[in-house]
Every structure is written in structure tokens, then in C-alpha cells.
Design an enzyme around this catalytic site. Structure first.
Site, mmCIF file in Angstrom:
data_model
loop_
_atom_site.group_PDB
_atom_site.id
_atom_site.type_symbol
_atom_site.label_atom_id
_atom_site.label_comp_id
_atom_site.label_asym_id
_atom_site.label_seq_id
_atom_site.Cartn_x
_atom_site.Cartn_y
_atom_site.Cartn_z
ATOM 1 N N ARG A 39 9.845 3.536 0.109
ATOM 2 C CA ARG A 39 8.551 3.319 0.693
ATOM 3 C C ARG A 39 8.468 3.303 2.033
ATOM 4 O O ARG A 39 7.845 3.909 2.920
ATOM 5 C CB ARG A 39 7.508 2.489 -0.103
ATOM 6 C CG ARG A 39 7.466 2.860 -1.575
ATOM 7 C CD ARG A 39 6.637 3.901 -1.763
ATOM 8 N NE ARG A 39 5.504 3.742 -1.033
ATOM 9 C CZ ARG A 39 4.114 2.932 -1.524
ATOM 10 N NH1 ARG A 39 4.278 2.192 -2.622
ATOM 11 N NH2 ARG A 39 3.149 3.040 -0.909
ATOM 12 N N CYS B 30 7.059 3.480 -9.952
ATOM 13 C CA CYS B 30 6.311 3.126 -8.593
ATOM 14 C C CYS B 30 6.179 1.638 -8.571
ATOM 15 O O CYS B 30 6.235 1.096 -7.562
ATOM 16 C CB CYS B 30 4.980 3.993 -8.505
ATOM 17 S SG CYS B 30 3.899 3.598 -9.926
ATOM 18 N N HIS C 158 -1.290 9.533 -4.921
ATOM 19 C CA HIS C 158 -0.589 8.298 -4.357
ATOM 20 C C HIS C 158 0.486 9.094 -3.374
ATOM 21 O O HIS C 158 1.720 8.931 -3.741
ATOM 22 C CB HIS C 158 0.037 7.331 -5.380
ATOM 23 C CG HIS C 158 0.264 6.106 -4.500
ATOM 24 N ND1 HIS C 158 0.285 5.920 -3.201
ATOM 25 C CD2 HIS C 158 0.737 5.054 -5.380
ATOM 26 C CE1 HIS C 158 0.546 4.386 -2.998
ATOM 27 N NE2 HIS C 158 1.225 4.017 -4.271
ATOM 28 N N GLN D 180 3.847 7.241 -2.102
ATOM 29 C CA GLN D 180 4.837 6.940 -3.060
ATOM 30 C C GLN D 180 5.596 7.993 -3.428
ATOM 31 O O GLN D 180 6.702 8.020 -3.561
ATOM 32 C CB GLN D 180 4.027 6.412 -4.441
ATOM 33 C CG GLN D 180 4.958 5.861 -5.476
ATOM 34 C CD GLN D 180 5.703 4.730 -5.332
ATOM 35 O OE1 GLN D 180 5.327 3.710 -4.938
ATOM 36 N NE2 GLN D 180 6.950 4.874 -5.641
ATOM 37 N N ASP E 288 4.452 4.873 -15.384
ATOM 38 C CA ASP E 288 3.356 4.136 -14.345
ATOM 39 C C ASP E 288 2.765 3.291 -15.642
ATOM 40 O O ASP E 288 2.669 3.816 -16.849
ATOM 41 C CB ASP E 288 2.712 4.906 -13.417
ATOM 42 C CG ASP E 288 1.499 4.028 -12.568
ATOM 43 O OD1 ASP E 288 2.016 2.907 -12.410
ATOM 44 O OD2 ASP E 288 0.736 4.812 -12.387
ATOM 45 N N ARG F 231 -6.427 2.463 1.369
ATOM 46 C CA ARG F 231 -6.134 2.287 -0.052
ATOM 47 C C ARG F 231 -7.496 2.057 -0.815
ATOM 48 O O ARG F 231 -8.169 0.923 -0.458
ATOM 49 C CB ARG F 231 -5.076 1.214 -0.703
ATOM 50 C CG ARG F 231 -5.295 0.732 -2.135
ATOM 51 C CD ARG F 231 -4.280 -0.069 -2.469
ATOM 52 N NE ARG F 231 -2.866 0.997 -2.462
ATOM 53 C CZ ARG F 231 -1.764 0.310 -3.391
ATOM 54 N NH1 ARG F 231 -1.631 -0.653 -3.994
ATOM 55 N NH2 ARG F 231 -0.706 1.115 -3.248
HETATM 56 N N1 NVA Z 1 -1.556 4.139 -11.318
HETATM 57 C C1 NVA Z 1 -1.300 2.674 -10.448
HETATM 58 C C2 NVA Z 1 -0.270 2.964 -9.349
HETATM 59 C C3 NVA Z 1 -0.077 1.727 -8.531
HETATM 60 C C4 NVA Z 1 0.920 1.863 -7.731
HETATM 61 C C5 NVA Z 1 -2.609 2.513 -9.991
HETATM 62 O O1 NVA Z 1 -3.545 3.156 -9.497
HETATM 63 O O2 NVA Z 1 -2.947 1.216 -10.225
HETATM 64 N N1 CP Z 2 3.799 1.389 -5.775
HETATM 65 C C1 CP Z 2 2.838 0.734 -5.047
HETATM 66 O O1 CP Z 2 1.970 1.568 -4.401
HETATM 67 O O2 CP Z 2 2.810 -0.594 -5.056
HETATM 68 P P1 CP Z 2 1.516 -1.592 -4.443
HETATM 69 O O3 CP Z 2 0.521 -1.549 -5.443
HETATM 70 O O4 CP Z 2 2.388 -3.076 -4.666
HETATM 71 O O5 CP Z 2 1.390 -1.217 -3.041
#
Ligand code: NVA
Ligand code: CP
Length: 300
Positions: free
Chosen positions: A287, A259, A129, A132, A219, A102
Site C-alpha cells: 500500500r 485487503c 478501493h 488497495q 474480504d 475515504r
Molecule cells: N470492504 C471493506 C474493505 C476495507 C478495506 C470495507 O469497505 O469496509
Molecule cells: N485495506 C485497507 O484499506 O485498510 P484500512 O481500512 O485499515 O485503511
């Protein structure tokens, strides 16, 4: 399939074979069956951003498959002090059987795949992502049946989630409509690709995007790394919210997905969130199943 860097790397058949395996693994787990598909394998999990779902579901997932997960915070790794991605991955390839990462830049994930010799899984970048959206598709199919022809409407920022939802839903045979402010559209290349299928719309109009939708999705307005823009974004996204009025544009039995994490009264009202909590938390559970399927496909 050697990696999961972004959903556009998958064929429709590969996408559906992951969803099918995810369903199988979910059913096995419910029946108390945990087969050691990845006995003795180790997954490294590199995080440059926070996580609840991704971290815990990958760690539990690899454990349930008979393997081991290593949580690697970039704060503790030498990559946090500037060690080259190409060097890090060539080292880690000699210890590990797979990596979930990540991070911010999609290029870092692509570089790992280029320079390493083990499967790389994108656990979220600013661009995509994919894990997800595999769970999202699994959820829609589980709750509403066949995905072909179904319509998903995403309301909010044209961010990583919007990008991956467009690709994943179109690939699955669905229609996608995005409602977002003009300055916050999804990736231009992804939109061009989606437009060519005749099953895609991007508009500033929420009623138009949400019309007859089978699933509404949203989101956060400010993603990880955009905390400094939160105030500007709160203004820009005013009205880009799933609320009881927006629900009336969609099909009467429309699903609401998120998400997570969610910001109540920003992108979604508490009322709609709680009314659809059952599907939102099924989505979160999925997930685990979807990612176990990805790991089995890539690492077994
Ligand atoms: N768009 C959000 C998704 C989190 C799962 C982010 O990147 O923070
Ligand atoms: N939706 C998601 O990826 O959650 P986290 O940021 O908690 O991993």
C-alpha cells in the site's frame, strides 16, 4: 492522469506505469534512498470511515516523499456538519496540493474532482478501493511474475473490493472469477464491461470460480457502514470462505490475499490466513509503495 477516482479511469499503460514506479520506489526505500519528489507539498487526508493501513501508509508515504500529510477527520471538519462538498473542495484547493478521501458515496469523490482544482485520490468508497488494488497487483507481480493471463478468484461480497479487483485485474490482462451469493453480486455495469472481455466469470460456485486460480482473494462479509446487517450477512455468506478445501481447487502454489482487516473463521480460516501471512502482509506493505507512486504521478 489528473485524479485517481476509480481504476476504470486509467489506461492499461497508466496502470502499468504506476506499478513500475511503485516497484522502483520500493527498491529505493529498501536501499535506504528517499528522494524528495514532493518536497514542500501538502496532502489533505479526509476520513469519514475508520482506517489503519490507508491512513498510516499515506501519512508515512507523503512524509517520505518530502511532503506533509494532514489528517482531517470528517468529525472535525465542517463537512461533518453539512458544508457542501463543492464549497469545501474549492477552499481546500487553495491550501493543499492533493486530497485523499475515504467516504461512503463515490459521488462525493467525483464531486471533489469536478469542483476542485487539485488531484483527488479515492482512499475507499462503498463503490471502489483503487489504492488497495494497485498494491494487490504489485504484490501478485512481485511474487508470481507477469500478470498477463493470470487468474484471480475473489470469494465473498460483491463489494468495493470486488468491483476494483475486477477492473484492475482485467485492465492488467488477467482473468477474474467472482464467487458470491446471488444477492450480493458486484456492480452490474462493471460486470457487463468485464464480461465483454471474455475474461470474467461470476458464479455462486466456489469450486468453479477457484479452479486453477493463481491468487485467491477475500474480504469481510460486512463492510464499513454495514455493521447493522452483520447477522443477516453472516447467514448469507456462510460457506463463502477461503479454507483448506477451497485451496485444493486453486493452483498448488496459489497466493492468498486479503485487503485487511480480516475476520478469522468468517471469510477466511485462521489456518489459511497464517499459512499465507507472508504474502498478505507484503500486500499490506505495498500500500505504501503503490500510493507513493500515485502521489508522485499526480502531485509532482
Ligand atoms: N470492504 C471493506 C474493505 C476495507 C478495506 C470495507 O469497505 O469496509
Ligand atoms: N485495506 C485497507 O484499506 O485498510 P484500512 O481500512 O485499515 O485503511
Amino acid at each position: 492522469m489528473k485524479h485517481l477516482l476509480k481504476l476504470s479511469d486509467l489506461t492499461k499503460e497508466e496502470l502499468y506505469s504506476i506499478l513500475d514506479l511503485a516497484d522502483e520506489l520500493k527498491a529505493e526505500r529498501k536501499a535506504g534512498i528517499k528522494k524528495p519528489y514532493l518536497a514542500g507539498k501538502t496532502l489533505g487526508m479526509i476520513f469519514r470511515k475508520s482506517s489503519t493501513r490507508t491512513r498510516v501508509s499515506f501519512e508515512v508515504g507523503i512524509h517520505e516523499l518530502g511532503g506533509k500529510g494532514l489528517f482531517l477527520s470528517s468529525n472535525d471538519l465542517q463537512i461533518g456538519r453539512g458544508e457542501e462538498t463543492a464549497d469545501t473542495i474549492r477552499v481546500l484547493s487553495r491550501y493543499l496540493d492533493g486530497i485523499m478521501i475515504r467516504t461512503f458515496d463515490q459521488k462525493e469523490v467525483e464531486d471533489m474532482a469536478e469542483f476542485g482544482s487539485i488531484p483527488i485520490i479515492n482512499g475507499l468508497t462503498d463503490y471502489a478501493h483503487p489504492c488497495q488494488v494497485l498494491a494487490d497487483l504489485q504484490t501478485i507481480r512481485e511474487l508470481r511474475g507477469d500478470l498477463e493471463g493470470k487468474k484471480l478468484c475473489f470469494i465473498g461480497d460483491g463489494n468495493n473490493m470486488a468491483n476494483s479487483l475486477i477492473v484492475g485485474c482485467i485492465l492488467a490482462g488477467m482473468k477474474v472469477a467472482i464467487a458470491c451469493p446471488a444477492d450480493y453480486k458486484p456492480d452490474a455495469e462493471i460486470m457487463k464491461w468485464a464480461e465483454a472481455t471474455g475474461r470474467f466469470l461470476c458464479t455462486e460456485s466456489i469450486p468453479e470460480a477457484a479452479a486453477d486460480a493463481d491468487a485467491l482473494y477475500t474480504d469481510v462479509w460486512a463492510s464499513m457502514g454495514q455493521e447493522g446487517e452483520a447477522a443477516i450477512r453472516r447467514k448469507a455468506f456462510e460457506g463463502y470462505q477461503i479454507n483448506s478445501t477451497v485451496m485444493t481447487y486453486a493452483k498448488p502454489d496459489a497466493l492468498v490475499l486479503h485487503c485487511l482487516p480480516a475476520h478469522r473463521e468468517e471469510e477466511i480460516t485462521a489456518e489459511v490466513f497464517e499459512a499465507h501471512a507472508a504474502e498478505i502482509f507484503e500486500e499490506a506493505e505495498n500500500r505504501l509503495h503503490a500510493q507513493k507512486a500515485v502521489m508522485v504521478k499526480l502531485m509532482a
